[in-house]
Design a protein around this motif. Structure first.
Motif, PDB file in Angstrom:
ATOM      1  N   TYR A 110      12.444  33.673 -11.496  1.00  0.00           N
ATOM      2  CA  TYR A 110      11.662  33.522 -12.712  1.00  0.00           C
ATOM      3  C   TYR A 110      12.533  33.465 -13.965  1.00  0.00           C
ATOM      4  O   TYR A 110      12.030  33.587 -15.085  1.00  0.00           O
ATOM      5  CB  TYR A 110      10.659  34.667 -12.823  1.00  0.00           C
ATOM      6  N   VAL A 139      11.475  30.936 -16.589  1.00  0.00           N
ATOM      7  CA  VAL A 139      10.097  31.009 -17.072  1.00  0.00           C
ATOM      8  C   VAL A 139      10.114  31.446 -18.535  1.00  0.00           C
ATOM      9  O   VAL A 139      10.809  32.384 -18.915  1.00  0.00           O
ATOM     10  CB  VAL A 139       9.275  32.007 -16.236  1.00  0.00           C
ATOM     11  N   LYS A 197       8.098  38.660 -16.702  1.00  0.00           N
ATOM     12  CA  LYS A 197       8.051  37.350 -16.053  1.00  0.00           C
ATOM     13  C   LYS A 197       7.718  37.496 -14.574  1.00  0.00           C
ATOM     14  O   LYS A 197       6.919  36.725 -14.015  1.00  0.00           O
ATOM     15  CB  LYS A 197       9.391  36.628 -16.211  1.00  0.00           C
ATOM     16  N   ALA A 198       8.332  38.489 -13.934  1.00  0.00           N
ATOM     17  CA  ALA A 198       8.093  38.695 -12.505  1.00  0.00           C
ATOM     18  C   ALA A 198       6.670  39.184 -12.254  1.00  0.00           C
ATOM     19  O   ALA A 198       5.962  38.658 -11.382  1.00  0.00           O
ATOM     20  CB  ALA A 198       9.106  39.690 -11.949  1.00  0.00           C
ATOM     21  N   ASN A 219       3.776  36.949 -12.107  1.00  0.00           N
ATOM     22  CA  ASN A 219       3.673  36.098 -10.928  1.00  0.00           C
ATOM     23  C   ASN A 219       3.377  36.842  -9.630  1.00  0.00           C
ATOM     24  O   ASN A 219       2.898  36.220  -8.676  1.00  0.00           O
ATOM     25  CB  ASN A 219       4.970  35.305 -10.759  1.00  0.00           C
TER      26      ASN A 219
END
Length: 345
Positions: free
Chosen positions: A119, A122, A252-253, A256
Motif C-alpha cells: 500500500y 496509495v 493505508k493498510a 484495505n
C-alpha cells in the motif's frame, strides 16, 4: 500561677483536640475500609472470584484497593476516556502481564524481512475518512484468551479472518488453539507468548488453519492434534510489515484490510479501559497483540483507531477499544504503530 494554669489548660485542650481529630480520622479510615471491603465483595460476586483462604483474600483486597484508587483518580480528571474496575482489578501488574498479554517481539535478529508494503503508493486522499470492517462483515465476534498468554494467536487469527473474508467472501472463525498447540518450534510458545509474523509464517508453511469449531480454544497449552490441524479451512499466501512508526502507512493498510498490531497492553489505562477514546500518556513496552479493524473520527474531532481485543466482551466497548491516532509520538499511542503486520491472500 495563673499563667501556669492557663498554659496547662491550653495544653490539655490541644491534646483533646488532637485526640478528637485522630479519632475522626480513624473513623473515616474505618468507614473507607468498610466501604472498600463491600465494593470488593460486590466485585467478587460480579466476576465469580473465589479465593483460597482469608490471607489470600486480604492480599487481593489490598491490590484491589490500589487499582481502584488509580481508576478513580483517572476518572476524576478531564479525559476523553474512562476506566473501570474490570475483571483484572485484583491482579498485580506482573500477574496481569504474565497471563493476559503474551506478545514477544523478536529479539536479537529484529523483525523478519518481508516482501514489501503493497500500500506504499496509495494516496491518503484516496482512502475513506472512516472504515469499520465490522460493518463490512469481516470481523468475527469477540473472543477471550483467558489466563493464557497467547494474544499473538488471537491477533494473527483476527487479521487472517479479515483477509479471508475479503478474498473469498466467507467469514470463517479460525482456530487459535491450532496455533497454540502446533506452532511451537520458533518464537511462538503457546501460553508463554509469541509474535504474529512467526504465526503467519507457520500458517503459510502448514497450508492454512482449521476452524474454531473443529479445533476449539481451551485457554491452555496442549499437544498438537495433527488430524484436526490437517483439515484446513482457509489459507494465506504471505504477510507484510507496515513501515514502523508510521501511522499514515498504518491507515493505508487498515483502509484495505484488518491488521495485526502490537501494543503496551499492560499499561494501566489500557488494562482498565471501559469507553471513550483512549488518549494521553501510555507506555510503549510492547507485550500484547490486538487487531486494527477500522478507524474514524469522534464527535469532538478526535481521530481514533478501532481495535479488536481478546479479553472478552465485558472489557472495553464490548471487547473493542478506540485509541487516539495521529498523535505526536511517531510510535503511536501505546506503541500501536511500532510493529503492525498483515497477511496476504
Amino acid at each position: 500561677m495563673a499563667t501556669r494554669r492557663s498554659s496547662a489548660f491550653l495544653f490539655a485542650a490541644a491534646v483533646l483536640a488532637c485526640a478528637c481529630a485522630l479519632g475522626a480520622m480513624a473513623a473515616r479510615d474505618l468507614a473507607d475500609h468498610q466501604a472498600m471491603v463491600a465494593k470488593h465483595e460486590q466485585w467478587m460476586a460480579k466476576y465469580g472470584r473465589v479465593y483460597t483462604d482469608a490471607a489470600e483474600k486480604a492480599r487481593r483486597l489490598e491490590v484491589f484497593k490500589a487499582n481502584v484508587a488509580l481508576i478513580e483518580s483517572v476518572n476524576a480528571g478531564n479525559h476523553k476516556f474512562w476506566l473501570e474496575a474490570n475483571q483484572f482489578a485484583d491482579l498485580t501488574d506482573d500477574e496481569f502481564r504474565a497471563t493476559r498479554t503474551g506478545y514477544k517481539p523478536a529479539s536479537g535478529k529484529g523483525r523478519r524481512t518481508t516482501t514489501g508494503f503493497r500500500y506504499a503508493n496509495v494516496s491518503l486522499d484516496d482512502i475513506p475518512d472512516s472504515v469499520d470492517w465490522r460493518a463490512k462483515g469481516a470481523v468475527t465476534p469477540i473472543k477471550d484468551q483467558g489466563e493464557c498468554g497467547c494474544c499473538w494467536a488471537f491477533s494473527t487469527v483476527a487479521s487472517m479472518e479479515g483477509i479471508v473474508k475479503l478474498s473469498t467472501g466467507k467469514l470463517i472463525s479460525l482456530s487459535e488453539q491450532e496455533l497454540v498447540d502446533c506452532d511451537v518450534n520458533g518464537m511462538d510458545q503457546g501460553c508463554n507468548g509469541g509474535e504474529m509474523d512467526d504465526a503467519f509464517q507457520f500458517i503459510i508453511d502448514n497450508g492454512g488453519l482449521t476452524t474454531e469449531s473443529n479445533y476449539p480454544y481451551t485457554a491452555s497449552d496442549g499437544t498438537c492434534d495433527s488430524s484436526k490441524a490437517s483439515n484446513d479451512a482457509a489459507s494465506i499466501k504471505g504477510y507484510e510489515d507496515v513501515p514502523a512508526n508510521d501511522e499514515a502507512s498504518l491507515r493505508k493498510a487498515v483502509a484495505n484490510q484488518p491488521v495485526s498490531v502490537a501494543v503496551d497492553g499492560g499499561d494501566s489505562h489500557f488494562r482498565f479501559y471501559k469507553g471513550g477514546v483512549l488518549s494521553g500518556t501510555c507506555g510503549t513496552e510492547l507485550d500484547h497483540g490486538i487487531a486494527a479493524v477500522g478507524y474514524g473520527v469522534a464527535s469532538d474531532g478526535t481521530k481514533y483507531w478501532i481495535m479488536k481485543n481478546s479479553w472478552g466482551t465485558s472489557w472495553g466497548e464490548g471487547g473493542y477499544i478506540r485509541m487516539e491516532r495521529d498523535i505526536a509520538d511517531e510510535g503511536g499511542l501505546c506503541g500501536l504503530a511500532m510493529q503492525p503486520s498483515y497477511p496476504t491472500a
